[in-house]
Design an enzyme around this catalytic site. Structure first.
Site, PDB file in Angstrom:
ATOM      1  N   HIS A 153       0.843  -1.191  -0.004  1.00 38.00           N
ATOM      2  CA  HIS A 153       0.005  -0.111  -0.039  1.00 38.00           C
ATOM      3  C   HIS A 153       0.936   1.220   0.062  1.00 38.00           C
ATOM      4  O   HIS A 153       2.006   1.176   0.660  1.00 38.00           O
ATOM      5  CB  HIS A 153      -0.905  -0.027   1.198  1.00 38.00           C
ATOM      6  CG  HIS A 153      -2.021  -0.876   1.329  1.00 38.00           C
ATOM      7  ND1 HIS A 153      -3.088  -0.966   2.098  1.00 38.00           N
ATOM      8  CD2 HIS A 153      -2.007  -2.182   0.365  1.00 38.00           C
ATOM      9  CE1 HIS A 153      -4.111  -1.872   1.621  1.00 38.00           C
ATOM     10  NE2 HIS A 153      -3.536  -2.595   0.954  1.00 38.00           N
ATOM     11  N   GLU A 206       1.102   3.790   1.699  1.00 35.65           N
ATOM     12  CA  GLU A 206       1.447   4.061   3.182  1.00 35.65           C
ATOM     13  C   GLU A 206       2.672   3.161   3.438  1.00 35.65           C
ATOM     14  O   GLU A 206       3.730   3.783   4.288  1.00 35.65           O
ATOM     15  CB  GLU A 206       0.435   3.908   4.445  1.00 35.65           C
ATOM     16  CG  GLU A 206      -0.856   4.644   4.098  1.00 35.65           C
ATOM     17  CD  GLU A 206      -1.877   4.029   3.321  1.00 35.65           C
ATOM     18  OE1 GLU A 206      -3.015   4.246   3.732  1.00 35.65           O
ATOM     19  OE2 GLU A 206      -1.678   3.240   2.461  1.00 35.65           O
ATOM     20  N   CYS A 241      -6.061   1.569   6.005  1.00 31.88           N
ATOM     21  CA  CYS A 241      -6.634   0.290   6.273  1.00 31.88           C
ATOM     22  C   CYS A 241      -5.905  -0.100   7.666  1.00 31.88           C
ATOM     23  O   CYS A 241      -5.087   0.580   8.354  1.00 31.88           O
ATOM     24  CB  CYS A 241      -6.514  -0.780   5.392  1.00 31.88           C
ATOM     25  SG  CYS A 241      -4.524  -1.300   5.134  1.00 31.88           S
ATOM     26  N   CYS A 294      -2.105  -0.616   7.486  1.00 33.76           N
ATOM     27  CA  CYS A 294      -1.301   0.473   7.533  1.00 33.76           C
ATOM     28  C   CYS A 294      -1.491   1.257   8.820  1.00 33.76           C
ATOM     29  O   CYS A 294      -0.409   2.018   9.046  1.00 33.76           O
ATOM     30  CB  CYS A 294      -2.001   1.391   6.188  1.00 33.76           C
ATOM     31  SG  CYS A 294      -1.517   0.732   4.736  1.00 33.76           S
TER      32      CYS A 294
END
Length: 165
Positions: free
Chosen positions: A56, A58, A86, A89
């Protein structure tokens, strides 16, 4: 520069990172990590191209920052991300001791910074983040909406071609 203006400035940078993700066929989410007004790292979604569920925006950003600072603790930093993080993260942000999270669009399905869960401010954890949400939310939401709209249209066209061909 006021806090709001600074937040908008760095969120615009995160939006630019999200555009890079989209150019590679990834879901357009971008992130920028800032310390003392300086960009430490940036990232965008790479799940599809890396075949990695943890890639992701992040996570990419946090990994780069740890290497650059030579420390897994990212004290005194602010993470700007176009979509509410999410649980994965959010957990990484808590573990890395990011001080502040600024996000654009809320995620009513998997958001873990207030929408579905609030892991970044959970009182039982040993670290909580300050959170500012809704920064350039319209731009961030529209970027995602346009991407998924286009993707649905492309899939529909492909099904039509397969059906007719």
């Amino acid at each position: 520069m006021s806090q709001l203006t600074e937040d908008q400035y760095f969120m615009q940078m995160a939006i630019e990172m999200a555009k890079k993700a989209e150019q590679q066929g990834e879901v357009p989410v971008g992130a920028v990590l800032v310390k003392d007004g300086q960009v430490i790292s940036s990232g965008f979604n790479l799940n599809i191209s890396l075949h990695d569920p943890s890639a992701h925006a992040e996570m990419e950003c946090l990994r780069q920052a740890g290497k650059r600072l030579e420390n897994y603790r990212l004290l005194g930093t602010t993470l700007y991300v176009t979509l509410e993080p999410c649980a994965m993260c959010a957990g990484a942000m808590v573990h890395s001791r990011v001080s502040r999270l600024v996000f654009g669009a809320s995620d009513a399905k998997t958001g873990a910074a207030g929408s579905v869960l609030d892991l970044v401010r959970h009182p039982n954890f040993n670290h909580q983040l300050d959170v500012s949400s809704g920064i350039l939310a319209t731009e961030c939401s529209e970027q995602l909406s346009q991407f998924f709209r286009r993707r649905r249209k492309e899939k529909k066209q492909l099904r039509q071609l397969q059906k007719n061909g």
